[in-house]
Design a protein around this motif. Sequence first.
Motif, PDB file in Angstrom:
ATOM      1  N   GLU A   1       0.465  -1.570  -0.342  1.00  0.00           N
ATOM      2  CA  GLU A   1      -0.165  -0.018  -0.401  1.00  0.00           C
ATOM      3  C   GLU A   1       0.629   1.326  -0.219  1.00  0.00           C
ATOM      4  OE1 GLU A   1      -2.445   0.711   3.691  1.00  0.00           O
ATOM      5  OE2 GLU A   1      -1.104  -0.469   4.552  1.00  0.00           O
ATOM      6  N   GLY A   2      -0.249   2.087  -0.205  1.00  0.00           N
ATOM      7  CA  GLY A   2       1.199   3.729  -0.241  1.00  0.00           C
ATOM      8  C   GLY A   2       0.077   4.886  -0.322  1.00  0.00           C
ATOM      9  N   TYR A   3       0.701   5.805   0.248  1.00  0.00           N
ATOM     10  CA  TYR A   3      -0.579   7.021   0.498  1.00  0.00           C
ATOM     11  C   TYR A   3       0.022   8.321  -0.584  1.00  0.00           C
ATOM     12  CZ  TYR A   3      -1.190   5.199   4.927  1.00  0.00           C
ATOM     13  OH  TYR A   3      -1.512   4.574   5.988  1.00  0.00           O
ATOM     14  N   ALA A   4       0.979   8.398  -1.959  1.00  0.00           N
ATOM     15  CA  ALA A   4       1.381   9.292  -2.439  1.00  0.00           C
ATOM     16  C   ALA A   4       0.303   8.711  -3.730  1.00  0.00           C
ATOM     17  CB  ALA A   4       3.309   9.223  -2.637  1.00  0.00           C
ATOM     18  N   VAL A   5      -0.146   9.693  -3.747  1.00  0.00           N
ATOM     19  CA  VAL A   5      -0.955  10.021  -5.813  1.00  0.00           C
ATOM     20  C   VAL A   5      -0.629  11.384  -6.278  1.00  0.00           C
ATOM     21  CG1 VAL A   5      -3.157  10.033  -4.679  1.00  0.00           C
ATOM     22  CG2 VAL A   5      -2.571   9.286  -6.923  1.00  0.00           C
ATOM     23  N   ASP A   6      -0.264  12.264  -7.056  1.00  0.00           N
ATOM     24  CA  ASP A   6      -0.389  13.236  -7.240  1.00  0.00           C
ATOM     25  C   ASP A   6      -0.882  13.641  -9.705  1.00  0.00           C
ATOM     26  OD1 ASP A   6      -0.255  16.177  -7.428  1.00  0.00           O
ATOM     27  OD2 ASP A   6       1.269  16.420  -7.670  1.00  0.00           O
ATOM     28  N   TRP A   7      -1.817  13.829  -9.809  1.00  0.00           N
ATOM     29  CA  TRP A   7      -2.033  14.375 -11.010  1.00  0.00           C
ATOM     30  C   TRP A   7      -1.314  15.425 -11.501  1.00  0.00           C
ATOM     31  CZ3 TRP A   7      -4.679  11.274 -14.304  1.00  0.00           C
ATOM     32  CH2 TRP A   7      -5.726  10.391 -13.533  1.00  0.00           C
ATOM     33  N   SER A   8      -0.715  15.186 -12.558  1.00  0.00           N
ATOM     34  CA  SER A   8       0.819  16.393 -13.626  1.00  0.00           C
ATOM     35  C   SER A   8      -0.427  17.681 -14.163  1.00  0.00           C
ATOM     36  CB  SER A   8       1.844  15.369 -14.973  1.00  0.00           C
ATOM     37  OG  SER A   8       1.842  16.970 -14.679  1.00  0.00           O
ATOM     38  N   PRO A   9      -0.019  18.778 -13.201  1.00  0.00           N
ATOM     39  CA  PRO A   9      -1.348  19.846 -13.854  1.00  0.00           C
ATOM     40  C   PRO A   9      -0.759  20.281 -15.688  1.00  0.00           C
ATOM     41  CG  PRO A   9       1.018  20.958 -12.457  1.00  0.00           C
ATOM     42  CD  PRO A   9       1.063  18.797 -12.109  1.00  0.00           C
ATOM     43  N   LEU A  10       0.168  19.383 -16.273  1.00  0.00           N
ATOM     44  CA  LEU A  10       1.197  20.369 -16.719  1.00  0.00           C
ATOM     45  C   LEU A  10       0.430  19.675 -18.171  1.00  0.00           C
ATOM     46  CD1 LEU A  10       4.435  21.801 -15.805  1.00  0.00           C
ATOM     47  CD2 LEU A  10       2.331  22.987 -16.174  1.00  0.00           C
TER      48      LEU A  10
ATOM     49  N   SER B   1       9.318   4.132   3.370  1.00  0.00           N
ATOM     50  CA  SER B   1       7.665   4.495   2.472  1.00  0.00           C
ATOM     51  C   SER B   1       7.744   5.925   2.132  1.00  0.00           C
ATOM     52  CB  SER B   1       6.969   4.494   3.496  1.00  0.00           C
ATOM     53  OG  SER B   1       6.729   5.828   4.267  1.00  0.00           O
ATOM     54  N   VAL B   2       7.305   5.943   0.467  1.00  0.00           N
ATOM     55  CA  VAL B   2       7.476   7.529   0.145  1.00  0.00           C
ATOM     56  C   VAL B   2       5.825   7.885   0.318  1.00  0.00           C
ATOM     57  CG1 VAL B   2       6.483   8.418  -2.346  1.00  0.00           C
ATOM     58  CG2 VAL B   2       8.599   6.230  -1.764  1.00  0.00           C
ATOM     59  N   GLU B   3       5.961   9.225   1.358  1.00  0.00           N
ATOM     60  CA  GLU B   3       4.553   9.240   2.117  1.00  0.00           C
ATOM     61  C   GLU B   3       4.096  10.957   0.692  1.00  0.00           C
ATOM     62  OE1 GLU B   3       3.336   8.586   4.749  1.00  0.00           O
ATOM     63  OE2 GLU B   3       5.161   7.249   5.394  1.00  0.00           O
ATOM     64  N   GLU B   4       4.562  10.952   0.202  1.00  0.00           N
ATOM     65  CA  GLU B   4       4.673  12.273  -0.041  1.00  0.00           C
ATOM     66  C   GLU B   4       4.499  12.322  -1.914  1.00  0.00           C
ATOM     67  OE1 GLU B   4       1.653  13.491  -1.461  1.00  0.00           O
ATOM     68  OE2 GLU B   4       1.098  15.579   0.312  1.00  0.00           O
ATOM     69  N   ILE B   5       3.588  12.503  -3.434  1.00  0.00           N
ATOM     70  CA  ILE B   5       4.524  13.178  -4.234  1.00  0.00           C
ATOM     71  C   ILE B   5       3.954  14.793  -4.762  1.00  0.00           C
ATOM     72  CG2 ILE B   5       4.473  12.530  -6.576  1.00  0.00           C
ATOM     73  CD1 ILE B   5       5.118   9.630  -5.730  1.00  0.00           C
ATOM     74  N   GLN B   6       4.975  15.589  -5.526  1.00  0.00           N
ATOM     75  CA  GLN B   6       3.719  16.543  -5.675  1.00  0.00           C
ATOM     76  C   GLN B   6       4.523  16.939  -7.382  1.00  0.00           C
ATOM     77  OE1 GLN B   6       2.167  19.576  -4.441  1.00  0.00           O
ATOM     78  NE2 GLN B   6       0.825  17.422  -4.190  1.00  0.00           N
ATOM     79  N   TRP B   7       3.780  16.913  -8.534  1.00  0.00           N
ATOM     80  CA  TRP B   7       4.386  17.339  -9.238  1.00  0.00           C
ATOM     81  C   TRP B   7       5.077  18.542  -9.476  1.00  0.00           C
ATOM     82  CZ3 TRP B   7       5.514  14.946 -13.827  1.00  0.00           C
ATOM     83  CH2 TRP B   7       4.648  13.463 -14.354  1.00  0.00           C
ATOM     84  N   SER B   8       6.243  19.286 -10.282  1.00  0.00           N
ATOM     85  CA  SER B   8       6.324  20.457 -10.150  1.00  0.00           C
ATOM     86  C   SER B   8       5.098  21.165 -11.062  1.00  0.00           C
ATOM     87  CB  SER B   8       7.469  20.975 -11.352  1.00  0.00           C
ATOM     88  OG  SER B   8       7.523  21.903 -11.439  1.00  0.00           O
ATOM     89  N   PRO B   9       4.944  22.356 -10.934  1.00  0.00           N
ATOM     90  CA  PRO B   9       3.718  23.578 -11.066  1.00  0.00           C
ATOM     91  C   PRO B   9       4.596  24.286 -12.686  1.00  0.00           C
ATOM     92  CG  PRO B   9       4.614  24.881  -9.052  1.00  0.00           C
ATOM     93  CD  PRO B   9       5.337  23.611  -9.600  1.00  0.00           C
ATOM     94  N   SER B  10       5.722  24.157 -13.012  1.00  0.00           N
ATOM     95  CA  SER B  10       6.540  24.812 -13.725  1.00  0.00           C
ATOM     96  C   SER B  10       7.142  24.166 -14.977  1.00  0.00           C
ATOM     97  CB  SER B  10       7.064  25.378 -13.152  1.00  0.00           C
ATOM     98  OG  SER B  10       8.171  25.502 -12.840  1.00  0.00           O
ATOM     99  N   GLU B  11       7.308  22.917 -14.618  1.00  0.00           N
ATOM    100  CA  GLU B  11       8.416  21.867 -15.544  1.00  0.00           C
ATOM    101  C   GLU B  11       8.044  20.811 -15.744  1.00  0.00           C
ATOM    102  OE1 GLU B  11      12.786  22.000 -15.103  1.00  0.00           O
ATOM    103  OE2 GLU B  11      11.873  23.484 -13.258  1.00  0.00           O
ATOM    104  N   GLY B  12       7.694  19.928 -16.662  1.00  0.00           N
ATOM    105  CA  GLY B  12       6.838  18.514 -16.642  1.00  0.00           C
ATOM    106  C   GLY B  12       7.239  17.965 -16.957  1.00  0.00           C
TER     107      GLY B  12
END
Length: 489
Positions: free
Chosen positions: A257-266, A305-316
């Motif tokens: 299992e995990g907790y880290a998930v994020d959609w790319s804004p770009l 564990s990977v607790e969090e992931i964040q895409w860069s808001p400016s670099e795809g």
Amino acid sequence: MGKRAAESNQEEADALKSGERPRKEQDGDIMEFEDEYEDEYETEDEVMEVGGDGQVEKEDEGDQQDAMQVDQRTFIPGRHQLAAGESLAPDPSTYEMLHTLTTTWPCLSFDIVPDDLGHDRKTYPATVYAVAGTQAQAGRERENELLVMKLTGLARTSRADDESSDTDDEDVEETDPIMETKSLPLSCTTNRIRAHQVPRTDSSLPPVTFTAAMMENGQVLLHDVTQHLKSFDVPGTTISPSQNRPISTLRMHQSTEGYAVDWSPLVPEGKLLTGDNDGRIFVTTHTEGGNWATDARPFSGHEGSVEEIQWSPSEGTVFASAGSDGTVKVWDLRSKSHRPALNVPVSTTDVNVMSWSRQTTHLLATGAEDGAWAVWDLRQWKPTPNRNPTGTDPGRSAVASFRFHREQITSIEWHPQEDSIVAVAAGDNTLSLWDLAVELDDEESRETGGVPDVPPQLLFLHYAETIKECHWHPQMPGCVMVTGGAGFG
């Protein structure tokens, strides 16, 4: 930030982790908010006592005051203790809007869905669309749901001494807040859920909305909830059984299992990052044919564990991850080695959460297990030399750091429009709002109303049981939504 096993014999205040069923408000798909200020008795006729002379007797003001003793001092959880028989109540004069609601089961995670009602909205009653995943009691996992929600009738908080209301607001009819839901069945707890909206190509059609749910069993479930959202506003809209099922089930994490998930804004079509408790990060892309393709080779580098992931808001191609090893790592999808480009220790404990500022894209905020949170300037971070694989660098200090909260930080998020405002949720049952633009050398800024141990950057402190996640509404300035053991607020 590990998730403890749910126990059915814990108190309702700990329902978020125990999974104990909260009180159900109402059967069906429509639930009403709990009104904290609702009168205990609702009658049209007022009962008055009349004396022998036929005059109405006035209640003794002294007795009334004694019966309504209220301590107006500021209460800070973790620093102050309630005496026997005392309870906390919010001061309505400090809120522009305040509502609470409960669902059948508590939710560990939720996300706000953008809508077509306009940006920079400041009128009432307000409307919010959101998605959430539940945590049902152990042994009743089959009762879990993915909830698609529409919250309407969110009225402005009434204030007896408020004279600043516009005439337009006074003409608005007061309504009871209502939450409508559409339920998609799930077989286990949702650890984290995030929504992504594909820009519309036809103005006559609603935008396609996907959700990605990181599940307790290690699967990542992708759903298309476009039809569910449409059904709130278009009468006669039908939802077929197939539309309640996932459009894709990703199994690359196997049973971890995990907790880290994020959609790319770009990436408008949809590009997803997911991280698990074994330190692996996978990339999944929505292809032109409508399928979902996952790179079989994970990005790895966290010693835990990977607790969090964040895409860069400016670099795809750039993203950051935070882990239980106390580090933040910055990655580039173009790296053939699938190893981090930057590796920076930011805490001696788990780094639970992280937020990348979309207004000032070189700023990153982190929240840790020891209750500390900090802001980092990515321009000060340099690639880690091979001779120093741990990434330790005395020059990498936080731009700002705070140890106000006494328990673990469970959520952190930059304001979508104001580049100095941050919302922080913690295990001490509080949501705090901060303004980093406040200068410490300003005499006026150092004034904290006589409350000791309060940083001048602290704007606001809200109490709610077992807060797990908070999000700013991107189209309603200043509006924050939270989920916790006592439901949503």
